[in-house]
Design an enzyme around this catalytic site. Structure first.
Site, short mmCIF file in Angstrom:
data_model
loop_
_atom_site.label_atom_id
_atom_site.label_comp_id
_atom_site.label_asym_id
_atom_site.label_seq_id
_atom_site.Cartn_x
_atom_site.Cartn_y
_atom_site.Cartn_z
N LYS A 292 0.84 -1.20 0.00
CA LYS A 292 0.00 0.00 0.00
C LYS A 292 0.87 1.25 0.00
CE LYS A 292 -0.44 -0.25 5.03
NZ LYS A 292 -1.35 -0.32 6.19
N TYR B 236 15.67 29.39 10.71
CA TYR B 236 14.45 30.03 11.19
C TYR B 236 14.26 29.79 12.69
CZ TYR B 236 12.88 30.65 6.35
OH TYR B 236 12.77 31.02 5.03
#
Length: 361
Positions: free
Chosen positions: A35, A255
Site C-alpha cells: 500500500k 528560522y
C-alpha cells in the site's frame, strides 16, 4: 545539473527482506503489503522486489488493478475492502480478494450479482477498534457469506495493536489472540494474524497467512533495530553539502534561531528540506551522515535546506556526500529522533526527489 538529492531504491534489499519474512513465517503464506505506493518505494519496484511473495496486499483498488495489468497473477488483497458496490465488478473481473469488515459491505455483497467466486477475508475486531466485526458476530456473518454463490474461500483476519508491546495494559496481545480464537471457534477457516511485529516477535502466531509490511522495506515497528533481525534498508535518501558557514559562539542557525553555537562551529547546508519529505519537526541532534561520519542536525528544517553541525567531520567540504537515512543511517533511528516512525518518512518522500533503482540479484 539536477539538484543533488536522490532516493535510491534497492531491489535486492527488498528481495532479501522478503526472504527474512518468509523465514519467520514458517509454513504460512506471505502477503507482501504494498500500500501507499509500496511504502513510498514505488509500486512497480515492489512488484519486482516481492515477486516471490504468495500475494500482494494494499488498500487502493486502482493500484490493485494496475498490478494485474502489469502481469501479477497471484492473489491481490484489498485490505480495506471495497468502498462502493460498483467496486465489486472490478474485484470479480480482476480476480481480487477483498476484506469485508462491516455490515454495509456485507449487504452490498448480498445484493450483488458476482461473477465470482470472490475470496473474502472476514475482518475481526479483536480490540483495535478500527475495522471488523466483534467476535460474537463472526459466526453469523460467516454463515451469511457462505450462503452466497459468488463467495469463494473465506479467511479470518485481524490486526494487532501492540505486537511490539505484548503486555500493553490497555490491550495485551494475548487478549487479542484469545478473542480471535473465540471468533474462529468451529469455523474451520484459515487465519491471518501477523503483521511485521508479530511475525518477527511471535512466530507461534503465524498460522496460515502473514502480512509483513514495514519489515519488507528494511524498517521495524518497535524499538529493536532492523539490522538485529537481518533486515536491510531498501531506501537511501542522500544529498550533498551545498554550502558551509563558519559561525562564532552565540551565533544562531536557521528560522527561529533554534540552534545557537556554544563554540566556533562549521555548519554544513544540505540540499534537503521538508518539501523533499524530511520531517520539519526533527529537532537539533537528529543524526545525519556526512561523508560517512555521524553528525547532527542543527536548527529548524527549512523547505529546501537543512543545516548540520560538522564538528565531527572536519574534513567535510562543499560537495561532501550526505545520507539522511538508509545505508549506514537506520531510518527508524532518524524517525525516533524526530518523534515519528519510519513508515511516515518512507511514505513522505516528495515527487520532486529523483529516484534511482538498483537492479535485482
Amino acid at each position: 545539473m539536477p539538484r543533488p538529492i536522490l532516493a535510491t531504491i534497492d531491489i535486492a534489499a527488498m528481495q532479501h527482506n522478503l526472504a527474512v519474512a518468509r523465514a519467520h513465517a514458517g509454513a504460512a503464506r506471505v502477503w507482501a503489503v504494498v500500500k501507499a505506493n509500496g511504502y513510498g518505494h514505488g509500486l512497480m519496484n515492489a512488484l519486482r522486489g516481492f515477486a516471490d511473495a504468495d500475494g500482494m496486499a494494499l488498500v487502493e483498488p486502482d493500484a490493485a488493478v494496475l498490478l494485474r495489468q502489469r502481469g501479477w497473477r497471484k492473489p491481490v488483497l484489498l485490505l480495506e475492502g471495497f468502498f462502493d458496490a460498483a467496486d465489486l465488478e472490478a474485484i470479480a473481473s480482476h480476480g481480487l480478494d477483498t476484506v469485508v469488515h462491516c455490515e454495509e459491505q456485507l449487504r452490498m455483497l448480498e445484493i450483488a450479482s458476482l461473477r465470482g467466486p470472490v475470496n473474502i477475508h472476514l475482518k475481526v475486531n479483536s480490540g483495535m477498534n478500527r475495522l471488523g466485526f466483534r467476535p460474537h458476530q463472526v459466526a453469523s456473518v460467516h454463515a451469511r457469506l457462505r450462503a452466497l454463490s459468488g463467495v469463494g474461500q473465506i479467511v479470518l483476519v485481524t490486526h494487532f495493536a501492540n505486537a511490539d508491546d505484548e503486555h500493553n495494559p490497555a490491550l495485551p496481545l494475548a487478549e487479542q489472540v484469545r478473542r480471535m480464537r473465540e471468533a474462529a471457534a468451529g469455523l474451520d477457516v484459515p487465519l491471518s494474524l501477523c503483521n511485521s511485529a508479530a511475525s518477527l516477535l511471535h512466530g507461534e502466531l503465524t498460522e496460515d497467512w502473514v502480512r509483513p509490511g514495514i519489515m519488507l522495506y528494511g524498517g521495524t515497528p518497535g524499538a529493536a533495530p532492523a539490522a538485529s533481525f537481518g533486515l536491510t534498508p531498501a531506501m537511501t535518501l542522500s544529498s550533498r553539502l551545498i554550502a558551509i558557514q563558519e559561525i562564532a559562539p552565540g551565533e544562531a542557525v536557521g528560522y527561529g534561531s533554534r540552534f545557537v553555537a556554544g563554540k566556533p562551529t562549521r555548519i554544513g547546508v544540505v540540499a534537503c528540506g521538508y518539501a523533499d519529505g524530511y520531517p520539519r519537526h526533527a529537532p537539533s541532534g537528529t543524526p545525519i551522515l556526512v561523508g560517512g561520519v555521524r553528525c547532527a542536525l542543527a536548527g529548524r528544517v527549512s523547505m529546501d535546506m537543512l543545516a548540520v553541525d560538522l564538528s565531527n567531520a572536519p574534513q567535510a567540504q562543499v560537495g561532501s556526500s550526505v545520507t539522511l537515512w538508509g545505508e549506514g543511517m537506520p531510518i527508524d533511528e532518524v524517525a525516533h529522533a524526530a518523534g515519528t516512525i519510519g513508515y511516515e518518512l518512507m511514505c513522505a518522500v516528495a515527487p520532486r526527489v529523483a529516484v534511482a533503482v538498483r537492479g535485482d540479484n
